[in-house]
Design a protein around this motif. Structure first.
Motif, mmCIF file in Angstrom:
data_model
loop_
_atom_site.group_PDB
_atom_site.id
_atom_site.type_symbol
_atom_site.label_atom_id
_atom_site.label_comp_id
_atom_site.label_asym_id
_atom_site.label_seq_id
_atom_site.Cartn_x
_atom_site.Cartn_y
_atom_site.Cartn_z
ATOM 1 N N PHE A 113 -6.294 2.158 8.083
ATOM 2 C CA PHE A 113 -6.084 2.322 9.521
ATOM 3 C C PHE A 113 -6.043 0.965 10.236
ATOM 4 C CE2 PHE A 113 -7.797 6.624 8.621
ATOM 5 C CZ PHE A 113 -6.743 7.359 9.137
ATOM 6 N N VAL A 114 -6.887 0.047 9.810
ATOM 7 C CA VAL A 114 -6.852 -1.289 10.403
ATOM 8 C C VAL A 114 -5.524 -1.976 10.095
ATOM 9 C CG1 VAL A 114 -7.911 -3.575 10.357
ATOM 10 C CG2 VAL A 114 -9.356 -1.542 10.385
ATOM 11 N N ALA A 115 -5.023 -1.802 8.875
ATOM 12 C CA ALA A 115 -3.741 -2.401 8.509
ATOM 13 C C ALA A 115 -2.604 -1.815 9.341
ATOM 14 C CB ALA A 115 -3.468 -2.181 7.020
ATOM 15 N N LEU A 116 -2.642 -0.516 9.607
ATOM 16 C CA LEU A 116 -1.613 0.092 10.462
ATOM 17 C C LEU A 116 -1.657 -0.492 11.865
ATOM 18 C CD1 LEU A 116 -1.932 3.829 9.367
ATOM 19 C CD2 LEU A 116 -0.044 2.280 8.873
ATOM 20 N N ALA A 117 -2.858 -0.755 12.366
ATOM 21 C CA ALA A 117 -2.975 -1.350 13.697
ATOM 22 C C ALA A 117 -2.496 -2.800 13.698
ATOM 23 C CB ALA A 117 -4.420 -1.265 14.177
ATOM 24 N N LEU A 118 -2.827 -3.540 12.640
ATOM 25 C CA LEU A 118 -2.422 -4.940 12.570
ATOM 26 C C LEU A 118 -0.936 -5.111 12.284
ATOM 27 C CD1 LEU A 118 -5.402 -6.474 10.564
ATOM 28 C CD2 LEU A 118 -5.017 -6.540 13.026
ATOM 29 N N ASN A 119 -0.288 -4.050 11.825
ATOM 30 C CA ASN A 119 1.144 -4.128 11.518
ATOM 31 C C ASN A 119 2.014 -4.005 12.754
ATOM 32 O OD1 ASN A 119 3.195 -4.442 9.547
ATOM 33 N ND2 ASN A 119 3.574 -2.237 9.537
ATOM 34 N N SER A 120 1.398 -3.728 13.879
ATOM 35 C CA SER A 120 2.150 -3.609 15.130
ATOM 36 C C SER A 120 2.569 -4.993 15.615
ATOM 37 C CB SER A 120 1.295 -2.921 16.195
ATOM 38 O OG SER A 120 0.847 -1.652 15.735
ATOM 39 N N VAL A 198 -4.713 -6.505 2.211
ATOM 40 C CA VAL A 198 -3.893 -6.065 1.077
ATOM 41 C C VAL A 198 -2.985 -4.916 1.495
ATOM 42 C CG1 VAL A 198 -3.959 -5.079 -1.240
ATOM 43 C CG2 VAL A 198 -5.573 -6.861 -0.611
ATOM 44 N N TYR A 199 -3.515 -3.969 2.249
ATOM 45 C CA TYR A 199 -2.674 -2.868 2.734
ATOM 46 C C TYR A 199 -1.614 -3.377 3.709
ATOM 47 C CZ TYR A 199 -4.759 1.363 0.799
ATOM 48 O OH TYR A 199 -5.139 2.389 -0.047
ATOM 49 N N LEU A 200 -1.966 -4.361 4.521
ATOM 50 C CA LEU A 200 -0.997 -4.928 5.451
ATOM 51 C C LEU A 200 0.165 -5.562 4.695
ATOM 52 C CD1 LEU A 200 -0.173 -5.700 8.338
ATOM 53 C CD2 LEU A 200 -1.585 -7.759 8.089
ATOM 54 N N ALA A 201 -0.132 -6.274 3.619
ATOM 55 C CA ALA A 201 0.942 -6.846 2.801
ATOM 56 C C ALA A 201 1.812 -5.755 2.198
ATOM 57 C CB ALA A 201 0.337 -7.721 1.702
ATOM 58 N N GLY A 202 1.186 -4.646 1.784
ATOM 59 C CA GLY A 202 1.972 -3.537 1.251
ATOM 60 C C GLY A 202 2.852 -2.894 2.311
ATOM 61 N N LEU A 203 2.333 -2.730 3.520
ATOM 62 C CA LEU A 203 3.128 -2.140 4.597
ATOM 63 C C LEU A 203 4.320 -3.017 4.954
ATOM 64 C CD1 LEU A 203 0.284 -0.853 6.959
ATOM 65 C CD2 LEU A 203 1.898 0.561 5.678
ATOM 66 N N GLN A 204 4.120 -4.328 4.970
ATOM 67 C CA GLN A 204 5.208 -5.230 5.332
ATOM 68 C C GLN A 204 6.256 -5.354 4.229
ATOM 69 O OE1 GLN A 204 3.250 -8.880 6.433
ATOM 70 N NE2 GLN A 204 2.751 -8.136 8.493
ATOM 71 N N SER A 205 5.947 -4.906 3.025
ATOM 72 C CA SER A 205 6.921 -4.951 1.934
ATOM 73 C C SER A 205 7.702 -3.652 1.782
ATOM 74 C CB SER A 205 6.202 -5.265 0.612
ATOM 75 O OG SER A 205 5.319 -4.212 0.250
ATOM 76 N N LEU A 206 7.400 -2.647 2.609
ATOM 77 C CA LEU A 206 8.137 -1.389 2.529
ATOM 78 C C LEU A 206 9.570 -1.599 2.998
ATOM 79 C CD1 LEU A 206 5.503 1.161 3.905
ATOM 80 C CD2 LEU A 206 6.048 0.626 1.534
ATOM 81 N N LEU A 230 2.779 6.304 2.512
ATOM 82 C CA LEU A 230 1.647 6.464 1.602
ATOM 83 C C LEU A 230 2.074 6.547 0.139
ATOM 84 C CD1 LEU A 230 -1.380 6.518 1.991
ATOM 85 C CD2 LEU A 230 -1.300 9.006 1.986
ATOM 86 N N PRO A 231 3.121 7.333 -0.217
ATOM 87 C CA PRO A 231 3.559 7.303 -1.624
ATOM 88 C C PRO A 231 4.072 5.939 -2.071
ATOM 89 C CG PRO A 231 4.381 9.272 -0.527
ATOM 90 C CD PRO A 231 3.815 8.391 0.539
ATOM 91 N N LEU A 232 4.780 5.230 -1.189
ATOM 92 C CA LEU A 232 5.283 3.910 -1.562
ATOM 93 C C LEU A 232 4.166 2.880 -1.688
ATOM 94 C CD1 LEU A 232 8.501 3.725 0.651
ATOM 95 C CD2 LEU A 232 8.381 4.046 -1.823
ATOM 96 N N LEU A 233 3.029 3.159 -1.063
ATOM 97 C CA LEU A 233 1.889 2.253 -1.153
ATOM 98 C C LEU A 233 0.976 2.573 -2.337
ATOM 99 C CD1 LEU A 233 0.781 1.938 2.593
ATOM 100 C CD2 LEU A 233 1.764 0.140 1.160
ATOM 101 N N PHE A 239 -4.232 -0.771 -7.064
ATOM 102 C CA PHE A 239 -4.832 -2.097 -7.212
ATOM 103 C C PHE A 239 -6.167 -2.181 -6.478
ATOM 104 C CE2 PHE A 239 -5.403 -6.248 -5.146
ATOM 105 C CZ PHE A 239 -5.589 -7.051 -6.260
ATOM 106 N N LEU A 240 -6.204 -1.688 -5.244
ATOM 107 C CA LEU A 240 -7.439 -1.733 -4.474
ATOM 108 C C LEU A 240 -8.508 -0.839 -5.088
ATOM 109 C CD1 LEU A 240 -6.185 -1.726 -0.768
ATOM 110 C CD2 LEU A 240 -7.393 -3.555 -1.967
ATOM 111 N N LEU A 241 -8.109 0.275 -5.645
ATOM 112 C CA LEU A 241 -9.080 1.180 -6.257
ATOM 113 C C LEU A 241 -9.812 0.496 -7.403
ATOM 114 C CD1 LEU A 241 -10.145 4.099 -6.082
ATOM 115 C CD2 LEU A 241 -8.442 4.714 -7.809
#
Length: 315
Positions: A113-120, A198-206, A230-233, A239-241
């Motif tokens: 959720f923090v990554a979604l907010a920071l991706n704005s 890490v999630y932010l980097a994944g979101l920006q690579s979609l 979510l499936p693409l991530l 990795f995070l798990l």
């Protein structure tokens, strides 16, 4: 009509076989020497500082050895039998499981959720990303000391806020359940930035074209997130798990600073520390607990790579 002279010998021509390249040519030997020059120092360091202590710990786990003693008695697997048959085993294993599940789950969910907010794309996101990631690189000892002041029921910041609201601060340090809750909160706060970045980097690579096409087709933000993002991530989540589980099972500094006696917060790694360097000085028994922790880490990693990775979509 063509006549064939049977008395004339026929010759069969065949292509000459290609010359085989020597297995150890001058170039191969040169490449091998370069490989040894690059890899051998690292291999030596790994062997000396990783595998040698690992095998030494396996040997110590079969000894009845008091820390500092010059002699030890071989007891075989008695240390393992003693741990699993003792009353401490359910408590330590249960504390380890609860702490790991809570810290991993909360860190990954809140990090998403923090990554979604920071991706704005709004002003101040660069500062916000740095602020979110900063606790992760801070010293665990320093973080623990600061949060001890916050949770202190007598003069802590949280106690002051609760008193201002007409309430009373709980005894965080004296209640085992509250102590584990306190450690979990602090650990999630410290490691939240790692999952978020890490999630932010994944979101920006979609792929942006896929997301734009879904938006044009009328898919809302929630639908795009659950059905596409979510499936693409899943590689990022996988990795995070692995990394967060391994990190949580080895959490030590916060527990040592905030709850030195381990009352309610004694995980496997901290129980191993208490047995070796606490009042018991049982180095052999401590080594057996460390081996159990190593076996759990190995099993979890193998299960994740063998079964969980099948649900990961890399394409």
């Amino acid at each position: 009509m063509t006549h064939i002279d049977l008395d004339r010998p026929t010759t069969v021509t065949s292509e000459a076989p290609a010359p085989r390249r020597p297995r150890w040519s001058a170039r191969s030997r040169r490449d091998f020497v370069v490989f040894l020059a690059m890899a051998l120092p690292n291999l030596i360091l790994i062997a000396v500082f990783t595998y040698r202590p690992l095998f030494a710990n396996l040997q110590y786990s079969t000894l009845d050895w008091t820390l500092g003693a010059t002699t030890a008695r071989v007891v075989g697997l008695d240390n393992y039998v003693e741990f699993f048959t003792s009353d401490d085993a359910p408590r330590v294993l249960g504390t380890t499981a609860v702490f790991t599940i809570c810290t991993v789950g909360l860190s990954m969910v809140l990090g998403m959720f923090v990554a979604l907010a920071l991706n704005s794309r709004v002003r101040g996101t660069t500062f916000a990303r740095a602020a979110v990631f900063a606790p992760y690189v801070l010293s665990g000892v320093g973080v623990g000391l600061v949060w001890m002041f916050i949770f202190d029921p007598g003069y802590g910041v949280l106690s002051w806020i609760l008193k201002g609201l007409g309430g009373k601060s709980p005894e965080w340090f004296n209640n085992p359940q509250l102590a584990l809750t306190m450690i979990t909160i602090v650990y999630v706060w410290k490691n939240l930035g790692y999952c978020a970045v890490v999630y932010l980097a994944g979101l920006q690579s979609l792929p942006s074209d896929v997301m734009e096409a879904a938006a044009i087709d009328g898919a809302g933000a929630a639908r795009r997130f659950w059905s596409m993002s979510l499936p693409l991530l899943s590689p990022t989540t996988f990795f995070l798990l692995i990394t967060t589980i391994l990190s949580s099972l080895q959490a030590f500094d916060l527990i040592r600073v905030m709850t030195p006696l381990g009352d309610g917060t004694s995980t496997l790694i901290y129980e191993s520390y208490l047995q070796a360097f606490g009042a018991y000085n049982r180095a052999g028994y401590s080594a057996s607990i460390s081996v159990i922790l190593f076996a759990i880490l190995l099993i979890i990693t193998v299960v994740q790579v063998r079964f969980v990775e099948k649900k990961v979509h890399y394409a």
